[in-house]
Scaffold this active site. Structure first.
Site, PDB file in Angstrom:
ATOM      1  N   ARG A 120      25.074  27.179  27.489  1.00 51.19           N
ATOM      2  CA  ARG A 120      24.957  26.325  26.292  1.00 51.19           C
ATOM      3  C   ARG A 120      24.606  24.877  26.668  1.00 51.19           C
ATOM      4  NH1 ARG A 120      27.436  28.983  21.600  1.00 51.19           N
ATOM      5  NH2 ARG A 120      26.399  30.996  21.712  1.00 51.19           N
ATOM      6  N   GLY A 136      36.574  37.472  43.944  1.00 52.35           N
ATOM      7  CA  GLY A 136      37.432  38.151  42.962  1.00 52.35           C
ATOM      8  C   GLY A 136      37.219  37.560  41.580  1.00 52.35           C
ATOM      9  N   ASP A 184      36.653  29.510  47.569  1.00 52.66           N
ATOM     10  CA  ASP A 184      36.129  28.788  48.739  1.00 52.66           C
ATOM     11  C   ASP A 184      34.955  29.502  49.404  1.00 52.66           C
ATOM     12  OD1 ASP A 184      37.830  26.701  48.438  1.00 52.66           O
ATOM     13  OD2 ASP A 184      39.297  27.386  49.913  1.00 52.66           O
ATOM     14  N   THR A 188      39.488  31.375  40.223  1.00 54.56           N
ATOM     15  CA  THR A 188      40.316  32.370  40.926  1.00 54.56           C
ATOM     16  C   THR A 188      41.731  32.331  40.359  1.00 54.56           C
ATOM     17  OG1 THR A 188      41.502  32.857  42.985  1.00 54.56           O
ATOM     18  CG2 THR A 188      40.556  30.675  42.834  1.00 54.56           C
ATOM     19  N   ILE A 189      42.348  33.512  40.278  1.00 54.65           N
ATOM     20  CA  ILE A 189      43.722  33.552  39.738  1.00 54.65           C
ATOM     21  C   ILE A 189      44.720  32.957  40.725  1.00 54.65           C
ATOM     22  CG2 ILE A 189      43.246  35.595  38.322  1.00 54.65           C
ATOM     23  CD1 ILE A 189      45.073  37.124  40.451  1.00 54.65           C
ATOM     24  N   ASP A 190      44.301  32.753  41.984  1.00 49.79           N
ATOM     25  CA  ASP A 190      45.250  32.328  43.026  1.00 49.79           C
ATOM     26  C   ASP A 190      45.617  30.844  42.966  1.00 49.79           C
ATOM     27  OD1 ASP A 190      44.946  34.935  43.954  1.00 49.79           O
ATOM     28  OD2 ASP A 190      43.367  34.374  45.373  1.00 49.79           O
ATOM     29  N   HIS A 197      45.876  44.396  40.469  1.00 49.10           N
ATOM     30  CA  HIS A 197      44.706  43.884  39.751  1.00 49.10           C
ATOM     31  C   HIS A 197      44.909  43.702  38.245  1.00 49.10           C
ATOM     32  CE1 HIS A 197      43.025  45.015  43.614  1.00 49.10           C
ATOM     33  NE2 HIS A 197      42.055  44.162  43.357  1.00 49.10           N
ATOM     34  N   GLY A 250      47.873  36.343  44.910  1.00 54.05           N
ATOM     35  CA  GLY A 250      47.876  34.934  45.309  1.00 54.05           C
ATOM     36  C   GLY A 250      47.157  34.719  46.626  1.00 54.05           C
ATOM     37  N   ARG A 295      63.795  48.987  43.075  1.00 50.52           N
ATOM     38  CA  ARG A 295      62.461  49.531  42.783  1.00 50.52           C
ATOM     39  C   ARG A 295      61.400  48.471  43.064  1.00 50.52           C
ATOM     40  NH1 ARG A 295      65.174  53.347  42.567  1.00 50.52           N
ATOM     41  NH2 ARG A 295      65.202  55.079  41.084  1.00 50.52           N
TER      42      ARG A 295
HETATM   43  O1  F6P Z   1      41.382  36.075  45.139  1.00 49.59           O
HETATM   44  C1  F6P Z   1      41.778  36.879  44.085  1.00 49.59           C
HETATM   45  C2  F6P Z   1      42.497  38.103  44.577  1.00 49.59           C
HETATM   46  O2  F6P Z   1      42.894  38.863  43.455  1.00 49.59           O
HETATM   47  C3  F6P Z   1      43.701  37.850  45.493  1.00 49.59           C
HETATM   48  O3  F6P Z   1      44.840  37.485  44.753  1.00 49.59           O
HETATM   49  C4  F6P Z   1      43.830  39.158  46.207  1.00 49.59           C
HETATM   50  O4  F6P Z   1      44.429  38.974  47.461  1.00 49.59           O
HETATM   51  C5  F6P Z   1      42.397  39.605  46.347  1.00 49.59           C
HETATM   52  O5  F6P Z   1      41.648  38.889  45.381  1.00 49.59           O
HETATM   53  C6  F6P Z   1      42.183  41.076  46.121  1.00 49.59           C
HETATM   54  O6  F6P Z   1      40.849  41.364  46.383  1.00 49.59           O
HETATM   55  P1  F6P Z   1      40.114  42.709  45.977  1.00 49.59           P
HETATM   56  O7  F6P Z   1      39.796  42.635  44.505  1.00 49.59           O
HETATM   57  O8  F6P Z   1      38.893  42.721  46.813  1.00 49.59           O
HETATM   58  O9  F6P Z   1      41.066  43.829  46.247  1.00 49.59           O
END
Ligand code: F6P
Length: 327
Positions: free
Chosen positions: A29, A15, A107, A129-131, A254, A174, A248
């Site tokens: 660089r 991702g 990973d 990674t954003i997680d 994404h 996450g 709601r």
């Molecule tokens: O690892 C980053 C992440 O955005 C996770 O938070 C999420 O579970 C996964 O990737 C979503 O993956 P994809 O972009 O394949 O839908």
């Protein structure tokens, strides 16, 4: 001292995360500085399999630090996990004369790099990674930006929830970890935060905080759910049943992966990109650049993959205190 590598590749895999471009720039660089040629490998490990690569020079990476996404594209490659895919990737390295590869990702990316290293190619990983779920590093490139993006969007949701006196259930990304949800929940002043690392006692963790908040005069509520917990729609339904609140669901999805990287992500990416190339130049391989106690360090990839990282318990305690829960 002579560099241990002459020409290396850089790729982004898994991702994408804001700050990956800044890391690519830093790798290029630093290579220029050391007199190493740098090749951009596109579409993650698929690019290694297919020979999808192009030389990156000093100017080609000008101005990319402020851009979200990754100029090299990203992919999760199933073929790379097969023997034939690996052989094709190794052949590409031989054909292009790549002595080393810097891989930016999570990973899964590090596991791929480790396998590649067994074929005599020097490899270094950078956590992106954003997680923030990479066990060997207290911080991963993209996390800060994703938290800020989530908070900005939750603030907007709060405006409309307040006007209509509703309860908002917000699902944040996450993967299997709750780092992002906990941080975002704390920063956005959520009524309740559900993360996969902690068993959820629905009445005590969600319904009672809503009731307590209502009794103090609050008329709208914000419940943050980490995607690893399960369905946010089910959470919303249970809240509706227990409280009769107009509820709601918003799945941020994404949105959290896009946007210009924050200063923290750009600077972390610069340091990690620099460190990765320095390690290759020194003849190191099969390592991942990490952050520990605010310092940049590196670990053997296998050791790194075996490390454990739990949720930040202090943050969890603070969050529980904010919503009037015991620790
Ligand atoms: O690892 C980053 C992440 O955005 C996770 O938070 C999420 O579970 C996964 O990737 C979503 O993956 P994809 O972009 O394949 O839908």
């Amino acid at each position: 001292m002579e560099n241990a590598v002459r020409r290396i590749g850089v790729l982004t895999s898994g991702g994408d995360a804001p700050g990956m471009n800044a890391a690519i720039r830093a790798v290029v660089r630093t290579c220029v500085h050391l007199g190493i040629e740098c090749v951009g490998v596109r579409r993650g490990f698929n690019g290694l399999i297919n020979g999808d690569a192009q030389v990156l020079n000093y100017y080609r990476v000008s101005g990319i630090s402020r851009l979200g996404g990754t100029m090299l594209y990203s992919a999760r490659s199933d073929e790379f996990r097969t023997e034939l895919g690996m052989q094709k990737a190794v052949n590409t390295c031989k054909l292009l004369g790549l002595d080393g590869i810097v891989g930016i990702g999570g990973d899964g990316t590090f596991r791929g790099l480790h396998d590649l290293s067994r074929h005599g190619i020097a490899v270094i990983g950078i956590p992106g990674t954003i997680d923030n779920d990479i066990t060997s590093s207290s911080y991963t490139i993209g996390y800060d930006t994703a938290c800020n993006t989530a908070i900005e969007n939750i603030d907007r949701l709060r405006d409309t929830m307040q006007s209509h006196e509703r309860c908002s259930v917000v699902e944040v990304m996450g993967h299997r970890a709750g780092h992002l949800a906990l941080y975002v929940g704390l920063a956005s002043g959520a009524t309740a935060v559900l993360i996969p690392e902690k068993e959820v006692h629905f009445e005590e963790d969600v319904i009672e905080p809503i009731r307590r908040s209502r009794l103090t005069g609050q008329t709208h509520f914000m419940v943050i759910v980490a995607e690893g917990v399960g369905s946010s729609y089910e959470v919303a339904e249970k809240i509706r049943e227990a409280t009769a609140l107009d509820t709601r669901v918003t799945v941020l999805g994404h949105i959290q992966r896009g946007g210009a990287p924050s200063a923290r992500d750009r600077v972390t990416a610069a340091h990690m990109g620099y460190s990765a190339v320095m390690l290759l130049a020194e003849g190191k391989t099969d390592r991942v650049v990490c952050m520990q106690n605010d310092k940049y360090v590196d670990f053997d990839i296998n050791t790194a993959l075996g490390m454990k990282k739990g949720i930040d318990e202090d943050k969890y305690t603070v969050m529980r205190t904010m919503i009037g829960q015991g620790s």
